[in-house]
Enzyme design. Structure first.
Site, PDB file in Angstrom:
ATOM      1  CB  SER A 160      -0.816  -0.039   1.297  1.00 21.04           C
ATOM      2  OG  SER A 160      -1.436   1.184   1.565  1.00 21.04           O
ATOM      3  CE1 TYR A 168      -3.669  -2.197   5.606  1.00 22.36           C
ATOM      4  CE2 TYR A 168      -3.113   0.074   5.076  1.00 22.36           C
ATOM      5  CZ  TYR A 168      -3.578  -1.164   4.680  1.00 22.36           C
ATOM      6  OH  TYR A 168      -3.931  -1.375   3.368  1.00 22.36           O
TER       7      TYR A 168
HETATM    8  N1  LIG Z   1      -8.653  -0.719  -1.044  1.00 20.91           N
HETATM    9  C1  LIG Z   1      -7.596   0.083  -0.913  1.00 20.91           C
HETATM   10  O1  LIG Z   1      -7.710   1.328  -1.006  1.00 20.91           O
HETATM   11  C2  LIG Z   1      -6.235  -0.518  -0.679  1.00 20.91           C
HETATM   12  C3  LIG Z   1      -5.129   0.334  -0.789  1.00 20.91           C
HETATM   13  C4  LIG Z   1      -3.869  -0.190  -0.560  1.00 20.91           C
HETATM   14  C5  LIG Z   1      -3.705  -1.530  -0.252  1.00 20.91           C
HETATM   15  N2  LIG Z   1      -4.794  -2.347  -0.150  1.00 20.91           N
HETATM   16  C6  LIG Z   1      -4.567  -3.755   0.215  1.00 20.91           C
HETATM   17  O2  LIG Z   1      -5.225  -4.595  -0.727  1.00 20.91           O
HETATM   18  C7  LIG Z   1      -5.511  -5.848  -0.091  1.00 20.91           C
HETATM   19  C8  LIG Z   1      -6.942  -6.241  -0.427  1.00 20.91           C
HETATM   20  O3  LIG Z   1      -7.833  -5.325   0.195  1.00 20.91           O
HETATM   21  P1  LIG Z   1      -9.170  -4.820  -0.503  1.00 20.91           P
HETATM   22  O4  LIG Z   1      -9.029  -3.389  -0.735  1.00 20.91           O
HETATM   23  O5  LIG Z   1      -9.533  -5.708  -1.619  1.00 20.91           O
HETATM   24  O6  LIG Z   1     -10.205  -4.957   0.721  1.00 20.91           O
HETATM   25  P2  LIG Z   1     -11.368  -6.010   1.032  1.00 20.91           P
HETATM   26  O7  LIG Z   1     -12.381  -5.956  -0.056  1.00 20.91           O
HETATM   27  O8  LIG Z   1     -11.815  -5.719   2.418  1.00 20.91           O
HETATM   28  O9  LIG Z   1     -10.615  -7.401   0.965  1.00 20.91           O
HETATM   29  C9  LIG Z   1      -9.807  -7.869   2.016  1.00 20.91           C
HETATM   30  C10 LIG Z   1      -9.768  -9.379   1.948  1.00 20.91           C
HETATM   31  O10 LIG Z   1      -8.923  -9.890   2.979  1.00 20.91           O
HETATM   32  C11 LIG Z   1      -9.604 -10.952   3.645  1.00 20.91           C
HETATM   33  N3  LIG Z   1      -9.195 -11.086   5.030  1.00 20.91           N
HETATM   34  C12 LIG Z   1      -9.252 -10.141   6.009  1.00 20.91           C
HETATM   35  N4  LIG Z   1      -8.814 -10.656   7.166  1.00 20.91           N
HETATM   36  C13 LIG Z   1      -8.465 -11.946   6.907  1.00 20.91           C
HETATM   37  C14 LIG Z   1      -7.950 -12.998   7.700  1.00 20.91           C
HETATM   38  N5  LIG Z   1      -7.690 -12.849   9.017  1.00 20.91           N
HETATM   39  N6  LIG Z   1      -7.714 -14.191   7.124  1.00 20.91           N
HETATM   40  C15 LIG Z   1      -7.976 -14.390   5.808  1.00 20.91           C
HETATM   41  N7  LIG Z   1      -8.464 -13.429   4.997  1.00 20.91           N
HETATM   42  C16 LIG Z   1      -8.705 -12.218   5.553  1.00 20.91           C
HETATM   43  C17 LIG Z   1     -11.083 -10.556   3.538  1.00 20.91           C
HETATM   44  O11 LIG Z   1     -11.969 -11.640   3.585  1.00 20.91           O
HETATM   45  P3  LIG Z   1     -12.729 -12.181   4.881  1.00 20.91           P
HETATM   46  O12 LIG Z   1     -12.826 -11.032   5.849  1.00 20.91           O
HETATM   47  O13 LIG Z   1     -14.013 -12.638   4.361  1.00 20.91           O
HETATM   48  O14 LIG Z   1     -11.879 -13.298   5.333  1.00 20.91           O
HETATM   49  C18 LIG Z   1     -11.148  -9.974   2.134  1.00 20.91           C
HETATM   50  O15 LIG Z   1     -11.339 -10.958   1.155  1.00 20.91           O
HETATM   51  C19 LIG Z   1      -5.229  -5.656   1.396  1.00 20.91           C
HETATM   52  O16 LIG Z   1      -3.995  -6.239   1.723  1.00 20.91           O
HETATM   53  C20 LIG Z   1      -5.154  -4.139   1.560  1.00 20.91           C
HETATM   54  O17 LIG Z   1      -4.317  -3.768   2.622  1.00 20.91           O
HETATM   55  C21 LIG Z   1      -6.072  -1.862  -0.362  1.00 20.91           C
END
Ligand SMILES: NC(=O)c1ccc[n+]([C@@H]2O[C@H](COP(=O)([O-])OP(=O)(O)OC[C@H]3O[C@@H](n4cnc5c(N)ncnc54)[C@H](OP(=O)(O)O)[C@@H]3O)[C@@H](O)[C@H]2O)c1
Length: 264
Positions: free
Chosen positions: A140, A153
């Site tokens: 990120s 984070y």
């Molecule tokens: N969206 C943004 O703006 C952004 C920016 C920078 C980086 N990121 C990174 O991108 C990645 C994906 O995030 P996203 O934006 O797609 O958000 P999201 O839609 O909330 O997806 C997060 C995923 O992680 C899973 N997860 C959370 N806790 C978990 C655990 N303890 N064990 C297994 N799975 C777990 C969740 O599924 P369950 O809760 O159902 O298990 C979900 O599928 C993350 O690493 C995030 O830090 C996102």
């Protein structure tokens, strides 16, 4: 790359992980989809099957090393080769350092750092034995600089850079490629599920996030970066200026960053 392509994605039930699964589906692909939410992952798996891929669902919790070890054994019983491991699953934070108890801090570090480090450590010998492969790591902007209310984070995302850069240096001769993915704002559920100081979910989407790039756009940028074997890819809209300012004009970066209200 040899056929069929074998791709393991964590965090595959939602957001960027789901978008990657849909991007990489197709005939001749075995997708291994992991997450905790089995009901939602079935929905994604159905769409991927319609897209032509074979799908194996391997649910586990990133905070549970015992479940990670079982997941690796299960995958090994089906395939000894993984072409792409995408470490995507993650959880964000909305709390000041002074308000964040250690159990909340640990949950964030375990999900965002330890889970990915452990899964990759266990899978690495198999990837090396089978001629190598690509490892995608969802970092990120929070892996490149600090941000108010994201202390643990940011710490977890920075730790990913240290761990996976070391892994890349130790294993580039084994044909192991690492792509660190640094998105700014992507319109997903990440802020809904972010942990507050009580360990409860934040429950709303940040305004900035609402205007972020789509998960599908992010997935197509990741796909290109993996094909080019890029070591790092920065994804976003106007906010992509910030990592460059931090690197090339740190004084200006800190002037802007210290104007952010930490309590907002
Ligand atoms: N969206 C943004 O703006 C952004 C920016 C920078 C980086 N990121 C990174 O991108 C990645 C994906 O995030 P996203 O934006 O797609 O958000 P999201 O839609 O909330 O997806 C997060 C995923 O992680 C899973 N997860 C959370 N806790 C978990 C655990 N303890 N064990 C297994 N799975 C777990 C969740 O599924 P369950 O809760 O159902 O298990 C979900 O599928 C993350 O690493 C995030 O830090 C996102």
């Amino acid at each position: 790359m040899t056929n069929p392509r074998i791709i393991w994605i964590t965090g595959a039930s939602s957001g960027i992980g789901e978008a990657l699964a849909l991007k990489w589906t197709g005939a001749g692909t075995l997708l291994i989809l992991s997450d905790r939410n089995v009901t939602q992952i079935e929905v994604v798996a159905d769409q991927c099957r319609k897209g032509g891929a074979e799908v194996l669902i391997v649910p586990f919790d990133l905070t549970r090393p015992d479940q990670i070890a079982i997941a690796v054994e299960k995958v090994q019983s089906v395939t000894s080769r993984i072409d792409i491991l995408a470490n995507v699953g993650g959880i964000s934070q909305r709390s000041l350092i002074l308000d964040t108890p250690s159990e909340v801090a640990r949950r964030i570090m375990e999900t965002d750092f330890w889970g990915h480090a452990e899964l990759t450590r266990l899978l690495l010998p198999h990837m090396i034995k089978n001629g190598g492969g690509s490892i995608v790591v969802l970092s990120s902007f929070s892996g490149l600089f600090g941000f108010p209310q994201r202390s643990y984070y940011c710490a977890a995302k920075h730790a990913l850079h240290g761990f996976f850069e070391t892994l890349m240096l130790e294993h580039h001769r084994d044909n192991i490629h690492v792509t660190m993915v640094c998105p700014g704002r992507v319109k997903t559920n990440i802020s809904y599920h972010a942990l507050t100081s009580t360990g409860q979910e934040y429950g709303k989407m940040d305004i900035g996030q609402e205007n972020g790039v789509t998960a599908a756009y992010c997935a197509s940028k990741i796909d290109k970066a993996v094909k080019r074997r890029s070591k790092q890819v920065i994804i976003g809209k106007k906010e992509v200026i910030m990592p460059y300012l931090k690197r090339f004009a740190p004084w200006l970066f800190y002037t802007i960053a210290t104007r952010i209200d930490p309590n907002a």
